[in-house]
Scaffold this active site. Structure first.
Site, PDB file in Angstrom:
ATOM      1  N   ASP A   1     -21.629 -12.071 -67.357  1.00  0.00           N
ATOM      2  CA  ASP A   1     -22.607 -11.172 -67.980  1.00  0.00           C
ATOM      3  C   ASP A   1     -23.769 -11.998 -68.539  1.00  0.00           C
ATOM      4  O   ASP A   1     -24.117 -13.032 -67.965  1.00  0.00           O
ATOM      5  CB  ASP A   1     -21.932 -10.324 -69.067  1.00  0.00           C
ATOM      6  CG  ASP A   1     -22.561  -8.933 -69.164  1.00  0.00           C
ATOM      7  OD1 ASP A   1     -23.574  -8.793 -69.854  1.00  0.00           O
ATOM      8  OD2 ASP A   1     -22.044  -8.002 -68.523  1.00  0.00           O
TER       9      ASP A   1
ATOM     10  N   HIS B   1     -25.981  -7.704 -74.247  1.00  0.00           N
ATOM     11  CA  HIS B   1     -25.122  -6.907 -73.361  1.00  0.00           C
ATOM     12  C   HIS B   1     -23.727  -7.526 -73.250  1.00  0.00           C
ATOM     13  O   HIS B   1     -22.707  -6.839 -73.388  1.00  0.00           O
ATOM     14  CB  HIS B   1     -25.799  -6.817 -71.988  1.00  0.00           C
ATOM     15  CG  HIS B   1     -25.186  -5.873 -71.014  1.00  0.00           C
ATOM     16  ND1 HIS B   1     -24.390  -6.290 -69.979  1.00  0.00           N
ATOM     17  CD2 HIS B   1     -25.278  -4.524 -70.891  1.00  0.00           C
ATOM     18  CE1 HIS B   1     -24.015  -5.243 -69.257  1.00  0.00           C
ATOM     19  NE2 HIS B   1     -24.541  -4.152 -69.783  1.00  0.00           N
TER      20      HIS B   1
ATOM     21  N   SER C   1     -21.463   0.370 -68.023  1.00  0.00           N
ATOM     22  CA  SER C   1     -21.096  -1.009 -68.344  1.00  0.00           C
ATOM     23  C   SER C   1     -19.964  -1.053 -69.356  1.00  0.00           C
ATOM     24  O   SER C   1     -19.045  -1.887 -69.268  1.00  0.00           O
ATOM     25  CB  SER C   1     -22.292  -1.756 -68.945  1.00  0.00           C
ATOM     26  OG  SER C   1     -23.241  -2.098 -67.974  1.00  0.00           O
TER      27      SER C   1
END
Length: 337
Positions: free
Chosen positions: A107, A140, A291
């Site tokens: 990620d 994120h 996600s």
């Protein structure tokens, strides 16, 4: 990153991915080649079209693909999945005993946070794997790491940064990261990013790299596209593709992709987790998207893998007779937050 759009997909301009077996066949279009970690990136001569070159190589039975651009999946056009919102701190006490289960997380990286302060896996994290601090998707990876830590508290995270602060990467970067994972494969792998392909077929080099992780259960987001167009790698038959449901746990979240290729779904709306410690955020945020639904499914498999092989846990989760099924969204996984 210089890129161009082809239908609903994006590709790196003038680049094609091949393996070594296609080197001689690609020579007539080749200006330069960079080879590393199991994949060759062909930089094409002027005027050569990546999609046409790919088609010609595939007609010869060779493995080739344009260098697709993959994206983390908050929306770019507004809505709850577009950005994080500040949240109040959430208490969380990390489990002292480790389960021995390893979750791979590709990620944006992972930032320092109280939830994993003092943990062995974070102490081993190299500086270059720290989360991005600038960009539309900075944080994120930290957000996903928090969901994994809470829902599978005994698991160890193995982090590699492949997305930049805007949530962008390319297929070559991901394939190379997956190739390096073969040395120490995780039990479960979380991929909260993906792409459409130029021809709606699975990208072969990405496919090969995931299949090579034989004993790893790969879990990937279905995307926040709101469509049923296959999203890769989630749409691969040996990847657990995850969509998002809304707070009712019975309806598709409006942004979520869907289709017969989706295997599971989990809550994706307004989840709260760890985040960057900045002027606007004190280390916590609320965010929505496939996600994050993906992280809940990854965690459910990892938590069960403390008692049984991860692949067996995943099969039981997806094939249980009493599992709640939602059309075009697969099996409902409620999550454990």
């Amino acid at each position: 990153m210089e890129l161009e759009s082809v239908g609903a997909s994006f590709i790196r301009t003038g680049q094609v991915l091949i393996d070594r077996s296609a080197m001689s066949a690609a020579a007539r279009w080749t200006q330069a080649v960079s080879e590393a970690d199991g994949v060759c990136v062909v930089h094409l001569a002027a005027g050569a079209d990546p999609c046409e070159v790919t088609a010609e190589l595939r007609d010869q039975g060779l493995r080739a693909s344009p260098n697709h651009v993959l994206r983390g999946q908050p929306l770019f056009f507004g809505g709850p999945a577009s950005r994080p919102f500040p949240a109040e701190p959430v208490p969380f006490k990390r489990r002292r005993s480790a389960s021995g289960v390893v979750i791979g997380l590709l990620d944006t990286g992972v930032a320092k946070h109280p939830w994993w302060s003092g943990s062995e896996w974070y102490a081993r994290l190299a500086p270059e794997q720290a989360d991005a601090t600038e960009g539309s998707q900075a944080g994120h990876g930290t957000f996903i790491a928090g969901l994994l830590a809470r829902a599978a508290p005994g698991a160890e995270l193995r982090v590699e940064r492949v997305l930049d602060g805007d949530g962008l990467t390319d297929e070559a970067t991901v394939v190379r990261a997956l190739h390096r994972m073969r040395q120490r494969p995780p039990h479960v792998l979380n991929l909260s990013f993906g792409c459409h392909s130029f021809d709606d077929r699975p990208p072969p080099l990405l496919t090969d790299a995931i299949r090579a992780l034989d004993d790893t259960v790969t879990v990937a987001c279905a995307g926040n596209t709101g469509s049923d167009q296959p999203f890769w790698p989630a749409a691969l038959p040996y990847v657990v593709g995850v969509a998002a449901v809304d707070a009712t746990l019975g309806r598709r979240a409006p942004y979520s992709a869907h289709g017969t290729w989706v295997d599971a779904c989990a809550p994706g709306d307004w989840l709260t987790s760890s985040y960057l410690d900045t002027a606007d955020f004190g280390g916590y945020a609320t965010w929505s998207g496939t996600s994050f639904a993906t992280a809940l499914v990854t965690a459910a498999i990892a938590d069960g893998a403390a008692e049984a092989p991860a692949r067996e846990v995943a099969e039981r989760l997806l094939e249980a007779r009493d599992a709640e099924q939602i059309a075009d969204l697969g099996v409902l996984v409620r999550g454990n937050l």
